[in-house]
Write a protein that holds these residues in place. Structure first.
Motif, PDB file in Angstrom:
ATOM      1  N   ARG A 160       0.801  -1.222   0.000  1.00 56.33           N
ATOM      2  CA  ARG A 160       0.000   0.000   0.000  1.00 56.33           C
ATOM      3  C   ARG A 160       0.838   1.279   0.000  1.00 56.33           C
ATOM      4  N   ILE A 161       2.141   1.154  -0.076  1.00 55.90           N
ATOM      5  CA  ILE A 161       2.998   2.332  -0.032  1.00 55.90           C
ATOM      6  C   ILE A 161       3.180   2.857  -1.457  1.00 55.90           C
ATOM      7  N   PRO A 162       2.899   4.142  -1.676  1.00 57.57           N
ATOM      8  CA  PRO A 162       3.039   4.705  -3.025  1.00 57.57           C
ATOM      9  C   PRO A 162       4.496   4.716  -3.490  1.00 57.57           C
ATOM     10  N   VAL A 163       4.667   4.562  -4.807  1.00 56.42           N
ATOM     11  CA  VAL A 163       5.996   4.585  -5.418  1.00 56.42           C
ATOM     12  C   VAL A 163       6.062   5.795  -6.352  1.00 56.42           C
ATOM     13  N   TYR A 164       7.150   6.555  -6.210  1.00 60.15           N
ATOM     14  CA  TYR A 164       7.378   7.738  -7.036  1.00 60.15           C
ATOM     15  C   TYR A 164       8.697   7.557  -7.785  1.00 60.15           C
ATOM     16  N   LEU A 165       8.656   7.796  -9.091  1.00 57.10           N
ATOM     17  CA  LEU A 165       9.856   7.707  -9.908  1.00 57.10           C
ATOM     18  C   LEU A 165      10.306   9.115 -10.260  1.00 57.10           C
ATOM     19  N   TYR A 166      11.560   9.428  -9.925  1.00 56.84           N
ATOM     20  CA  TYR A 166      12.122  10.723 -10.289  1.00 56.84           C
ATOM     21  C   TYR A 166      13.040  10.505 -11.485  1.00 56.84           C
ATOM     22  N   TYR A 167      12.610  11.031 -12.631  1.00 58.25           N
ATOM     23  CA  TYR A 167      13.407  10.906 -13.849  1.00 58.25           C
ATOM     24  C   TYR A 167      14.397  12.066 -13.886  1.00 58.25           C
ATOM     25  N   GLU A 168      15.660  11.740 -13.642  1.00 62.02           N
ATOM     26  CA  GLU A 168      16.723  12.731 -13.556  1.00 62.02           C
ATOM     27  C   GLU A 168      16.861  13.561 -14.833  1.00 62.02           C
TER      28      GLU A 168
END
Length: 171
Positions: free
Chosen positions: A111-119
């Motif tokens: 249930r933990i959200p995942v965030y992708l940071y595209y450099e």
């Protein structure tokens, strides 16, 4: 808390809970009493789970099934991860590596959200929690670190956001 003995000689307790709306009597039968007696302090704020009953005089009472000090609830909640941030470097933007990342996330559904940071783009993409929410186990974190590196993974906890908001209010 008022403590009495049952006919079998077991201790049980009665206590009054109060909030801004009023008071309610609670009953801790022997099993609940033995389990929670040390958690109840005069003036402590508690979270109670139980069933509502009325006594012969139509007064409402709560029979306690579970009880927890709110400080413990808050401490547990503040330690819960609120999000997983993964840095996607230009080298990671290859289909094979992104598929490995996706596989690890899907193998560890939670249930933990995942965030992708595209450099390269300097943009954050929030993955849909229903599809890509994650359960952060030690093994999962280790697998992710093998893909994105030690510096490419950050777990955000509730207290981090709270501290930033409090600091912003002080400015």
């Amino acid at each position: 808390m008022k403590v009495i003995q049952t006919k079998r000689g077991e201790p049980m307790g009665f206590m009054t809970l109060a909030d801004r709306h009023g008071e309610v009597e609670t009953i801790l039968f022997p099993k609940a009493f033995s389990r929670y007696r040390d958690d109840v302090q005069d003036g402590a704020m508690v979270l109670v789970k139980g069933s509502v009953q009325t006594d012969p005089d139509d007064r409402v009472q709560v029979v306690v099934d579970a009880l927890m000090d709110l400080k413990a609830v808050k401490a547990r909640r503040s330690d819960t991860p609120q999000g997983l941030y993964l840095r996607i470097t230009p080298e990671l933007e290859q289909a094979e590596r992104l598929n490995r990342l996706k596989a690890v996330i899907l193998q560890n559904r939670g249930r933990i959200p995942v965030y992708l940071y595209y450099e390269r783009l300097k943009k954050v993409r929030a993955l849909p929690v229903e599809q890509y929410g994650i359960a952060l186990t030690e093994a999962c974190v280790n697998q992710l670190k093998q893909i994105v590196g030690e510096e490419g993974l950050r777990v955000k906890r509730e207290t981090e956001g709270t501290n930033r908001r409090q600091a912003a209010k002080r400015r």
